[in-house]
Write a protein that holds these residues in place. Structure first.
Motif, PDB file in Angstrom:
ATOM      1  N   LEU A 129      38.065  41.641  55.460  1.00 31.80           N
ATOM      2  CA  LEU A 129      39.105  40.874  54.763  1.00 31.80           C
ATOM      3  C   LEU A 129      40.117  40.328  55.766  1.00 31.80           C
ATOM      4  N   HIS A 147      35.971  37.347  54.578  1.00 31.03           N
ATOM      5  CA  HIS A 147      36.556  37.223  53.238  1.00 31.03           C
ATOM      6  C   HIS A 147      38.041  36.893  53.422  1.00 31.03           C
ATOM      7  N   HIS A 183      36.636  39.886  40.831  1.00 28.47           N
ATOM      8  CA  HIS A 183      37.251  41.086  41.423  1.00 28.47           C
ATOM      9  C   HIS A 183      38.369  41.480  40.450  1.00 28.47           C
TER      10      HIS A 183
HETATM   11  O1  KIV Z   1      43.117  42.158  44.153  1.00 32.29           O
HETATM   12  C1  KIV Z   1      43.000  41.207  44.930  1.00 32.29           C
HETATM   13  O2  KIV Z   1      43.426  40.089  44.663  1.00 32.29           O
HETATM   14  C2  KIV Z   1      42.353  41.455  46.201  1.00 32.29           C
HETATM   15  C3  KIV Z   1      41.998  40.257  47.001  1.00 32.29           C
HETATM   16  C4  KIV Z   1      42.318  40.444  48.433  1.00 32.29           C
HETATM   17  C5  KIV Z   1      40.570  39.890  46.769  1.00 32.29           C
HETATM   18  O3  KIV Z   1      42.069  42.576  46.539  1.00 32.29           O
END
Ligand code: KIV
Ligand code: ZN
Length: 512
Positions: free
Chosen positions: A74, A98, A203
């Motif tokens: 990330l 990412h 996500h």
């Molecule tokens: O919750 C979120 O927005 C994240 C991003 C970094 C994908 O963890």
């Protein structure tokens, strides 16, 4: 008709690690990554390399160790973060960048203090920069669940043009509900002209308890990657639970147009491993991996299951790893059998030294406890994973006294950086006395945030597994200890937490 592939992107090592006290060392991350690879997880998000040197090293170690899964790192949308992430995933056979930036009005205005135009420019530049190092690039508009749809369309179209290959829609604050989240995915896919060039991912956070439901609704709307964590570990109320997604899709193949390639029989051992490493116990009624997930209490249910299992069971317990090997080892089991079982459990020793120490502990345990179950081995290995250089405090000797009408006392001997020290203390109970005695030596001044005891297996000879959460100067750590004597287990857990506070290997939460 052949089913489409649903990509499982596991973020236990990154988002999961953001749970209070769940930070992991490099060795722990590699152990977990190996288990995920064995389960056939498609993408393993190993960490946030720019967050700390420790996390950089951990991502790199995972990238070196893993061959069958893609390793993702990330990063924010700045060159420095991306360069660091590219460097960390360099050894990976298949690596992914990412990159993320917030796109909701509230995040752009109050957190980033950037205009929407600046945010688009940052995202586009980031993808362009990342393409120098890889063509596997995922972009996440953070807080997409609360972002304005027109703006999302604009920024996503622009990053796809620049070369992003996966678009992940995070419901960062767990605000969405399934129908509306599915609509959002459908609208984005239909309105963005180049949407067919990428894989759509979701996500979801679990603030309203809807992470799994939202993710599954998104799959129905065309998402083909789900980001999730083992046991639903993650920020605040956690993330989408991997085991629930995988088993929902597998069990309801009559309605889902896709399936995962996960080896579901390894789910339970992964769950146990994560729980023992992070110190986050699994609630007994947790779907799939909770101790009661497959036990029937009501007489009518028991009667039905005995007559025909499918009257009350929609999945087979053994398909997710329950009961597959109830009784594993005993007093007469040798080192070869012990080593082989650890391998099957995906919890192998990292060195001969650790294996020998673990085997000695196993023999000790087998003297106290007739049957040694997989759960005992997991607990034992998490104790042994603490190598001497990470172990500033170690319990050498303990003696506790508790008697009706008397004040409980604890007498302990510890090594502190190799030198022995002794202490005695009174307490309201033997555990309280033990903690006070340890504190009188360690003088950590840490606050105790949580103390919990779990029986690892059934029976009164079961090992007690104790979790202790300590906080000091903004750092939160979880310690775990296991023993057939729960006061000893408590002392070990307290010392394990103190060792984590002491360790320089501990990483900071990337959100801090
Ligand atoms: O919750 C979120 O927005 C994240 C991003 C970094 C994908 O963890
Ligand atoms: Zn998240």
């Amino acid at each position: 008709m052949a089913k489409e592939h649903l990509i499982i992107f596991d973020t236990t090592l990154r988002d999961g690690e953001q749970s209070p006290g769940a930070s992991m060392t490099r060795e722990e991350k590699v152990r977990i990554a190996r288990q995920l690879e064995k389960m056939r997880v498609d993408v393993i998000e190993a960490g946030f390399p720019a967050a700390s040197n420790g996390d950089f090293e951990a991502v790199r170690a995972v990238a070196e160790a893993i061959k069958e899964s893609t390793v993702a790192a990330l990063c924010r949308t700045n060159d420095k973060d991306i360069a660091r992430a590219l460097e960390a995933i360099k050894p990976a056979r298949s690596g992914r960048i990412h990159t993320f930036i917030a796109t909701s009005a509230i995040h752009m205005e109050k957190k980033l203090r950037m205009s929407p135009d600046e945010v688009v420019t940052a995202a586009v530049n980031a993808v362009r920069y990342a393409r120098n190092g890889t063509d596997n690039i995922e972009f996440s508009p953070e807080d997409a669940g609360r972002s304005e749809l027109d703006f999302l369309c604009r920024i996503i179209e622009a990053v796809i043009k620049e070369g992003a290959t996966v678009i992940n829609i995070p419901d960062t604050v767990g605000y969405n509900v399934p129908e509306q989240f599915a609509d959002r995915i459908r609208s984005l896919r239909s309105r963005i002209p180049n949407s067919d060039k990428v894989i759509w991912s979701v996500h979801c956070h679990n603030d309203l308890g809807l992470a799994v439901a939202n993710s599954l609704a998104a799959v129905m709307a065309g998402a083909r990657q789900v980001e999730c964590t083992i046991n639903g570990l993650g920020e605040r109320a956690g993330n989408t639970a991997l085991e629930e997604i995988v088993m929902a899709v597998r069990t309801r193949q009559d309605i889902f147009p896709c399936d995962t390639r996960i080896d579901t029989t390894l789910i339970l051992s992964a769950s146990k491993m994560i729980s023992s490493i992070t110190g986050f116990p699994v609630q007994p009624n947790k779907a799939i991996v909770g101790a009661n997930a497959f036990s029937h209490e009501a007489g009518i249910h028991q009667d039905g299951v005995l007559k025909h299992r499918e009257t009350y069971e929609i999945m087979r317990a053994e398909d997710v790893g329950w009961n597959a090997n109830k009784l594993v080892l005993g007093k007469h089991s040798g080192r070869t059998a012990f080593k082989a079982r650890l391998k099957e459990l995906g919890t192998e020793a990292d060195s001969e030294q650790v294996l020998n120490a673990a085997f000695a502990r196993f023999k000790e345990l087998a003297d106290k406890k007739h049957d040694i179950f997989d759960e005992d081995l997991h607990a034992l290995m998490s104790d042994e994973a603490v190598t001497p250089e990470h172990e500033h405090y170690r319990l050498v000797y303990s003696r506790f006294h508790s008697e009706t009408g008397e004040t409980p006392t604890a007498q302990i001997t510890l090594t502190v950086g190799g030198a022995e020290q002794q202490a005695t203390a009174d307490g309201s109970g033997p555990v309280d006395a033990a903690f006070k005695a340890i504190e009188s030596v360690a003088q950590s001044g840490a606050d105790l945030l949580l103390y919990s005891v779990n029986a690892i297996t059934t029976g009164t000879d079961a090992q007690g597994e104790v979790t202790v959460r300590l906080s000091k100067e903004g750092r939160i750590v979880n310690g775990q200890g296991s023993d057939t004597d729960i006061v000893v287990a408590s002392a070990k857990a307290y010392l394990n937490a103190l060792n984590k506070l002491q360790s320089t290997l501990e990483r900071v939460n990337p959100q801090v």
